[in-house]
Structures are given as C-alpha cells and as structure tokens.
Design a protein around this motif. Sequence first.
Motif, mmCIF file in Angstrom:
data_model
loop_
_atom_site.group_PDB
_atom_site.id
_atom_site.type_symbol
_atom_site.label_atom_id
_atom_site.label_comp_id
_atom_site.label_asym_id
_atom_site.label_seq_id
_atom_site.Cartn_x
_atom_site.Cartn_y
_atom_site.Cartn_z
ATOM 1 N N ILE A 13 0.848 -1.204 0.000
ATOM 2 C CA ILE A 13 0.000 0.000 0.000
ATOM 3 C C ILE A 13 0.878 1.247 0.000
ATOM 4 N N THR A 14 1.882 1.258 0.886
ATOM 5 C CA THR A 14 2.811 2.399 0.931
ATOM 6 C C THR A 14 3.519 2.556 -0.410
ATOM 7 N N ILE A 15 4.031 1.425 -0.932
ATOM 8 C CA ILE A 15 4.660 1.435 -2.262
ATOM 9 C C ILE A 15 3.981 0.350 -3.098
ATOM 10 N N PRO A 16 2.970 0.708 -3.919
ATOM 11 C CA PRO A 16 2.268 -0.299 -4.734
ATOM 12 C C PRO A 16 3.207 -0.955 -5.742
ATOM 13 N N LYS A 17 2.825 -2.148 -6.207
ATOM 14 C CA LYS A 17 3.593 -2.818 -7.250
ATOM 15 C C LYS A 17 3.501 -2.005 -8.536
ATOM 16 N N ALA A 18 4.411 -2.316 -9.470
ATOM 17 C CA ALA A 18 4.466 -1.553 -10.725
ATOM 18 C C ALA A 18 3.174 -1.669 -11.518
ATOM 19 N N ASN A 19 2.429 -2.767 -11.341
ATOM 20 C CA ASN A 19 1.181 -2.926 -12.092
ATOM 21 C C ASN A 19 -0.023 -2.337 -11.359
#
Length: 748
Positions: free
Chosen positions: A317-323
């Motif tokens: 959530i803090t850093i979402p995946k690239a997709n």
Amino acid sequence: MDKNKLQTQAEQRLIADYYENLTKSFDQRITEEGRERIHKAFEFANSAHAGVKRKSGEPYIVHPIAVAMIVSQEIGLGATSIISAILHDVVEDTDYTTEDIKNLFGEKVAKVVDGLTKLSDEITSQHDSKQATNFRKMLMTLSDDIRVILVKLADRLHNMRTLDSMPTPKQLKIAAETLYIFAPMAHRLGLYSIKTELEDLSLKYKQPETYNQIVFRLRNQQERREYLVNEFVQPIQNQLQNEGIDFTVSGRLKSIFSIWNKMQTKGISFDEIYDLLAIRIVFKPKTNISEKRQCFDILSLITDIYKPKPDRIRDWITIPKANGYEALHVTVMGPQGKWVEVQIRTERMDVIAERGFAAHYKYKGVHSIESELDKWLEKIRETLRNPESDALEFLDEFKMNLYTSEIVIFTPKGDMIPLPKGATIIDLAYEIHTDLGNHCIGAKINHKLVPVSYVLQSGDQVEILTSKTQAPDLEWLKFMSTAKAKTKVKQAFKLDKKRHLEKGQEIIEEKLKQYKIKPSADTLKKLAAHYNLSNKDQLYAHVGMGFIQIDDLESILKTRRENKLAKYWKISFGKNKNNQGRELELMLPKTQINKKNTFLLKEDPDERNYTLAKCCQPIPGDDVLGYMTSNNHVIIHKTKCPEANKLMSQHGDRIITAEWTNFKKRSYLTRIKVSGFDRIGIVNEVTNIISKQSNINMRTVMFDTHDGIFEGDLYIYIHNLGDLNKLIARLMKIKGIDTIERIENIEN
C-alpha cells in the motif's frame, strides 16, 4: 448465394446464444448508442465469417464473440473495445480491409483492429521470427491505444481455453508463446485472474502429466482445506464484526502454475509448500479515515489472534507494485500448525487487483503523470522507436521490461525510482536521464563510493557522480540490466553505421583469410547464426562496433571430411547470454523431415540426424520436443527447458514432436546432487550402489561435509530415464540420505 444460408439452424441458434450472453454482460458502461454499434459490428462480422469453421467444428464467429465476452465481463472495457474484439479477425481472414472498418465503425476501432491484424507471410522478414515481428507491430499501436493489448490478451485467453482441437506441435508453440510473453504481459497490466489462467493452461499443454498430478493432489486435500479455512476464519470474522467493519472473507488457492514454479525454483515437494492457501479480506472503508490506516488496523486485529511470521509481512500500500497492485499481506501461524497467508484489501484495491489498470485507465489522452502504467508504456515506446533492433532483439528487450520483481531506489532529494531487481548504478543513471548515464563515473551510497557496476539494493539512497570527460563504454553492456540503458549505450555506438559495417567486414575477412576460408554467403550465414544475428550486415555492424570479438573462429568453423563426396559443418554455440548451451549441426546432404509426424529419436549413430541440447541435457525417457533448424537438422530439448520455451515463442513453426525409441547401448552424462546427514561409510555406500549394484560409470564424484551434513555432486553415465529413476530409488533407501536432485545444467 446468401452467406447466412451457409449456416445451419443449429449453428444460428448457437451463435444467437453466444451473442445473447455477451449482451447480458453489458452494464451502465455501455450506452444505448454503444449497444447499437456493437450489434452492427456483430451483424457485419457474422456475415463476413459465414460458412467458416474453427478447428473444433464451431462456426468461426463464436470465437470473436467469446473474445468480446472476455473483454466486456472479465476486463471490463467499453463499447469500442467490444466492437474491436468482434471485428478483430475480419481484416486478416476476409476480403474486407482496414479502410472498410474505418468507414463503417470509425478511426478508433480501425486502429485497434489494425494493431490486432497479423502480418502476412509475404511481408514478414525471413530472418526474424514471425511471432516476434507480429508482436512488435501490435505493440506499435501502444503509442495510440492500450486497448490493442487488452483485446489481444482476451483473444489469447480464448485460444488457450479452446486449444484441445489443435495438433500437439501447435499446442506446444502457442502454450510456450503464452508463457513467454502474454502471461507476463497480463501480470504487468494487473490482470491477475487472466495471468493465472494463462499460466495454468500453458502448463496443462506443455507438461500435462505434471499438471494433472498437481490437480489430483489439490482435489485430494480439498476437504481438509475447507475445514482449515472455516476453523481459521471464524475468530477473525467475529473480531471484525465486533469492530463494525463491513467485509467479505474468501479463500484463494495458489494457482497450479505457481505451485509447480515454486517446486522448481525452491527444489521442494508439493507437501513442503506452506502457502497453498491464502485468505482474502475485502472491506468497505469508512470515510474520512485513510485506507492504509484501516488496513493496518485489520492487520493488528489478526496478529492479536494469530502469531505472524516476521519476514512475511508485505506492505504493497505504501509502495504499490508496478502494475498498480495494492494490498497488505501477512503470513500467520494458524490452526494445526499450518502457515496461512492473509491478504487485506479495500474494495477499490480488490477491483484493481483483479482487473488492473484496465479497470480505470483513461483512454482519452488524459494521462496521469504519476501512473506507473504510463511510465512503463513510455519505456516500451522508447524501445519501439529504436530502428536498429530487429524483432527478436526487441522481443528480448520487451520481455526484460515485463519482469516485475522490482526494487525501489531513493534520490538524494528523497524521490523514489522503481527499477528491476539486479539493476546497477549505470541503469539508474540512464533511467534518470541519458546525459547522466553517458557521463556517469560512479555513485555515492551512504557516503560510500561505489563503481558503475554496483548492483543496487532496495532502499539505497544514491547520488550519481559524473564527469564531462566520461563517455559510454562497451564494457557496461556486460553488467547492465535494463533494456533502456542497453539501448542508449548501443545507440551511442551506432552514429556512423556505414563506417561500422565497413570496419566489421574488413575485420571478418581478415580473420577468415588467416584460416584460408573464403567469405562466402554460407560461411557468413553460419557466423551470423552463431551469434544469434539475422544477416551479414548485422554481423558486420556488431563486429565493427566492438560488440563481438571474433577470437574463437577456429572453434566456430570446424570442417571435417567424411569422404570424398560428403562433409559437414559443425557449429557449436558457446554459453553466451543469448545462446546458452544451444548446439547445432548443419549436415549435407539434407534430410527431409515431415513436421506433421512424430520425430523418432534413434540410438543407431548411422541414423542420427539430431543433437541433444546442452542447456537442458535430455536423456532417453525425458519428455522432449525438437527444434528444426533451417538445414533440417533437429535439436532435442526437454519440454520444460527455458531455452525451448524461448524457441517455441519465437520460432513456433519449427517445433516438432519427438519420441525416444529404445536406448540401451549408449550412455549419457547426467548430474545429480545428493544431500543428507553425515555418518561413517555413507559415501562408500553411495558409490557402491552406483558402480557395483547398478553397474553405472561415474565421471566425477565430489563430497563435502560440514556440521554433520553432507552434500554430494555426482556426474554419472546413464542409459535412460528409467535407469536413473531406479538408481535414485536405491540411493534413497540409504540411511541418512535426505534429498536427491537431478541437475539440468552440466558444466563440462
């Protein structure tokens, strides 16, 4: 004659049922005007495809309608995409042109259909893979519309669902291509359910026995799993209800392909996979409180009930995946001593997780600067703008861009930059700006100087150092990771193509002169093939630019006279990055091979017209396939070999089915690793069973012991897979032996 009369009443009813199901999938996304346009497209395509059947015997129009159904229901796209799906094969398979589509349905639909239309044989370069060329053309339309890829994924999914009617070589080719490009593409676009189904279906056709075994094991455990879910979920449900949270809980089984992949990469058995099951909690967030905070509140409630595994908490959530994937994952110790993964999402996160960016992507040119998808698409466009790369080179670069195992790097100002795992300082420099990459001399990480080849770790804060006198260096290509950086360095050395061509030609002709070999078209073709290049111009350019050092000419071009009438070339591909372990024998005269029949592998050396691939070292009994070279020679690979997977995706028309005949005379070098608990005499027992009881020759035996554990690395000569399995069964009976693993890669 009216084309519709070519359809029987039963076929017309079938088509009507399919179309009715499609219309039922429409919701408020599709306006009344959109429904009318869709019906017009259906009538047009039905007439255009009338009388044509699929391999399964169904009317052809069933396929475009089914693709439109996936586009509408499973991806959630609008009228333009549904119309494009219905019309996607009209230009390729009928007399209608893209111009006709444009006049009838507008420019947008015509562009998408054009992107989906395959190239004909006449305009496909003889050197490039047809599939790779088609794929490149399709991706070109990304500059205008991502719907091309989304409809193509739907098309591929329906083809995979109906692959039963295809012959085996075609199944293998389509399955490999799907696994190589389309499943990673679906993953990159956040289409999780489509990606999972594509992977599972690919495994089903590539390795049916393995697939069926996993399905059987999963069914066997179903009742036990359901009990575990109910027992595990009950206390969580009670706690969430007490907190007044509006939620749903569901169980998600690990996909068949994921199970198989984990067994392969981790070297473990089915029973050792602890995360077969995941529990998904999807909740409706309360207003005026951040979604992230509410997710962590639920995480806290769960870890009050079950103890978490400290190294298995994932914050997407803090850093979402690239997709675009957002969720909170935690693995906890559940009932019966079983680890269970819990996924926590809001309803919004769940929609994105299932449908990816397709769920909310803006098609009208209003692009969010922050969108990870837009950044990724821009990278693809950059690759496409490079006119120097051929289709196969492009496909490899594109494949590299699909890997989503990412790290996050911070700039000195605290900005985040996502990069693929394994990226170096020079990759980061080019990611920020071309000039920064061209002049990069190193970097500072935590006040410590590091070279351009330093492999970055997630969380590093990096300050790039430059010098005006620095220039791109060909040595960088050896450790670069990203396609963008490699392309920029290559472009720096492609400023004067003609000069490079002339220089390369001069170097090659001089080298050939030393061995008294004429630079004939055949010789140059073999040299180009050795370095995985398409033609002599590419060969000259790569040599002239210094990408290739022709120092091993003697080993590449070996000639041997069998008699006065015949001789053959033997070209042995070295273990470089692109051609690891591929071996090719080009023989004269050529042997005619019927691709429709199964190719029988014979032990008799006089009848052998095949080579066993070095990359996967197949032995008689392994599931194998053949790759037919341009000179009708066959290279045998294991069906699960990554190199074979790449060949099937790029040269599917050259793949043939192959079967072993009875092999009893010749032995094949095989490598096995043995590990277990050390005790006096165990090594002697192992070697005794191999050499005396099994009558198997050993080439190399290495044993190492430490802290009561022993590991053995054995190179042995085996007749066939049956003999190997018998040997392994005997060795497993030795007290102290824990695992025995066959190693594919044999380093000579």
